[in-house]
Design a protein around this motif. Structure first.
Motif, mmCIF file in Angstrom:
data_model
loop_
_atom_site.group_PDB
_atom_site.id
_atom_site.type_symbol
_atom_site.label_atom_id
_atom_site.label_comp_id
_atom_site.label_asym_id
_atom_site.label_seq_id
_atom_site.Cartn_x
_atom_site.Cartn_y
_atom_site.Cartn_z
ATOM 1 N N ALA A 1 45.256 13.180 52.755
ATOM 2 C CA ALA A 1 46.691 12.899 52.360
ATOM 3 C C ALA A 1 47.451 13.770 51.824
ATOM 4 O O ALA A 1 47.007 14.675 51.375
ATOM 5 C CB ALA A 1 46.774 11.761 51.691
ATOM 6 N N TRP B 1 54.137 -0.439 48.068
ATOM 7 C CA TRP B 1 52.914 -0.333 48.617
ATOM 8 C C TRP B 1 51.939 -0.345 47.436
ATOM 9 O O TRP B 1 52.157 0.397 46.429
ATOM 10 C CB TRP B 1 52.888 0.906 49.184
ATOM 11 C CG TRP B 1 51.474 1.312 50.222
ATOM 12 C CD1 TRP B 1 50.871 0.113 51.100
ATOM 13 C CD2 TRP B 1 50.507 2.327 50.041
ATOM 14 N NE1 TRP B 1 49.984 0.738 51.227
ATOM 15 C CE2 TRP B 1 49.580 2.071 50.896
ATOM 16 C CE3 TRP B 1 50.775 3.479 49.306
ATOM 17 C CZ2 TRP B 1 48.457 2.865 51.073
ATOM 18 C CZ3 TRP B 1 49.550 4.331 49.415
ATOM 19 C CH2 TRP B 1 48.449 4.062 50.348
ATOM 20 N N TYR C 1 51.889 -4.404 51.546
ATOM 21 C CA TYR C 1 53.199 -4.193 50.961
ATOM 22 C C TYR C 1 53.661 -5.519 50.250
ATOM 23 O O TYR C 1 53.621 -6.593 50.940
ATOM 24 C CB TYR C 1 53.950 -3.683 52.145
ATOM 25 C CG TYR C 1 53.916 -2.474 52.885
ATOM 26 C CD1 TYR C 1 54.446 -1.512 52.188
ATOM 27 C CD2 TYR C 1 52.760 -2.241 53.785
ATOM 28 C CE1 TYR C 1 54.297 -0.058 52.762
ATOM 29 C CE2 TYR C 1 52.396 -1.027 54.354
ATOM 30 C CZ TYR C 1 53.233 0.212 53.793
ATOM 31 O OH TYR C 1 52.869 1.393 54.480
ATOM 32 N N ALA D 1 48.073 8.625 48.999
ATOM 33 C CA ALA D 1 47.051 8.069 48.687
ATOM 34 C C ALA D 1 46.573 7.832 47.183
ATOM 35 O O ALA D 1 47.341 8.572 46.381
ATOM 36 C CB ALA D 1 45.759 8.696 49.395
ATOM 37 N N ARG E 1 47.292 6.443 52.934
ATOM 38 C CA ARG E 1 47.941 6.684 54.465
ATOM 39 C C ARG E 1 47.994 8.249 54.579
ATOM 40 O O ARG E 1 47.847 8.864 53.494
ATOM 41 C CB ARG E 1 49.265 6.169 54.047
ATOM 42 C CG ARG E 1 49.234 4.605 53.542
ATOM 43 C CD ARG E 1 51.020 4.236 53.554
ATOM 44 N NE ARG E 1 51.822 5.357 53.165
ATOM 45 C CZ ARG E 1 52.829 4.908 52.513
ATOM 46 N NH1 ARG E 1 53.059 3.526 52.146
ATOM 47 N NH2 ARG E 1 53.804 5.565 51.838
ATOM 48 N N PRO E 2 48.283 8.740 55.623
ATOM 49 C CA PRO E 2 48.307 10.096 55.837
ATOM 50 C C PRO E 2 49.182 10.762 54.932
ATOM 51 O O PRO E 2 48.954 12.124 54.540
ATOM 52 C CB PRO E 2 49.093 10.047 57.681
ATOM 53 C CG PRO E 2 48.663 8.730 57.893
ATOM 54 C CD PRO E 2 48.601 7.978 57.106
ATOM 55 N N ASP E 3 50.537 9.986 54.353
ATOM 56 C CA ASP E 3 51.337 10.694 53.588
ATOM 57 C C ASP E 3 50.898 10.506 52.088
ATOM 58 O O ASP E 3 51.743 11.161 51.210
ATOM 59 C CB ASP E 3 52.789 10.348 54.054
ATOM 60 C CG ASP E 3 52.963 8.818 53.543
ATOM 61 O OD1 ASP E 3 51.928 7.865 54.016
ATOM 62 O OD2 ASP E 3 54.055 8.360 52.966
ATOM 63 N N PRO F 1 40.667 0.614 54.715
ATOM 64 C CA PRO F 1 41.912 0.867 54.385
ATOM 65 C C PRO F 1 42.594 -0.505 53.851
ATOM 66 O O PRO F 1 43.716 -0.426 53.078
ATOM 67 C CB PRO F 1 42.934 1.124 55.711
ATOM 68 C CG PRO F 1 41.901 0.565 56.828
ATOM 69 C CD PRO F 1 40.407 0.917 56.584
#
Length: 304
Positions: free
Chosen positions: A24, A74, A85, A14, A10-12, A4
């Protein structure tokens, strides 16, 4: 599993290029921007209290996947692929004219001095506006000589008052020019304070010292010591003890790296000296074995 730190997911959200490799909620194409400040932090979280992972210099290309409402974006650095970030106000357009005086795009020059100042006019007696670190990318224009000192107009970063700045010409070099020896670059930073995540002449860490020095010599290098230990050059055989070492060999402990300046002397940014320092390798091995890093683990030699 994808790292990563080098892959934007990220889960939310990509990177669209990772579709099919990660899960994602959304996949997006990045917006391409450039760093528009002297030094921009890349942090592990979207707030000022999060740890510093690395830094990016003026002119570097950045892929932006999300521009957060809290002032942090991000992003992924285009150069070494590092994800994190960054303050949104540290980023500007990828290219093109800003107005009649300023332009952004691929740097024409880099800072070759350890650090240099940006002046509001071509005169060293003027109060310096900001400083630029070794490696910063510049677009330069007009040249003037004042009382024997040559200056170049800086076109890709206005001074704080919004006007064009000037840099000393002997402190910059063409972006295509490379250092003959990355170790010499690293040696120029002796005495620079140690800063976790730092990659500038204001503060630097062990792997940042290796990466910055190698970059200026045209040698691609990943950011973290663990990444460098896996990818840099070729590994030397340690089964029979330390082999004969050469200038430029990289010496690794778990989470730490240093550069050999000769067969016996180690150069590294470290928390013991809290600076970039030289010391006998034998003494460093003995001391480091007693702290969190433990025993020397690998030596790699850059080739070609």
């Amino acid at each position: 599993m994808l790292n990563p730190s080098l892959n934007a997911f990220r889960p939310d959200l990509a990177d669209k290029r990772l579709m099919g490799q990660v899960e994602a909620e959304r996949f997006v194409d990045p917006l391409i921007k450039r760093v528009q400040v002297p030094i921009a932090p890349l942090k592990s979280g979207a707030d000022g209290r999060s740890g510093l992972d690395t830094q990016a210099m003026l002119g570097e290309v950045v892929k932006v996947f999300e521009e957060g409402a809290n002032g942090w974006s991000w992003v992924q650095l285009d150069g070494d692929g590092y994800v994190g970030y960054m303050p949104s106000n540290a980023l500007g357009p990828f290219g093109g004219p800003l107005n009649d005086e300023f332009v952004v795009g691929a740097p024409t020059h880099r800072v070759s001095a350890v650090r240099t100042f940006v002046y509001p006019g071509p005169d060293l007696k003027f109060p310096a506006a900001v400083f630029l670190s070794l490696g910063a990318g510049l677009i330069l224009g007009e040249e003037r000589e004042v009382r024997g000192t040559r200056y170049r107009k800086l076109l890709n970063m206005p001074t704080p008052n919004g006007e064009a700045g000037w840099v000393v010409a002997q402190h910059v070099q063409d972006v295509e020019d490379k250092a003959d020896d990355f170790v010499t670059v690293a040696e120029s930073l002796v005495g620079t304070p140690y800063l976790w995540g730092g990659k500038s002449s204001l503060g630097i860490d062990c792997s940042g010292l290796v990466q910055l020095s190698c970059e200026l010599a045209g040698i691609p290098m990943l950011r973290d010591a663990s990444m460098q230990e896996k990818e840099a050059g070729v590994a030397l055989d340690l089964s029979a003890g330390l082999p004969p070492l050469e200038r430029g060999d990289l010496v690794f402990w778990p989470g730490h790296v240093g550069i050999m300046t000769d067969a016996e002397t180690l150069l590294h940014a470290n928390g013991y000296h809290m600076a970039v320092a030289r010391e006998p390798l034998a003494g460093a091995i003995e001391r480091i074995a007693q702290n969190e890093y433990g025993a020397l683990r690998a030596i790699r030699r850059l080739v070609g």
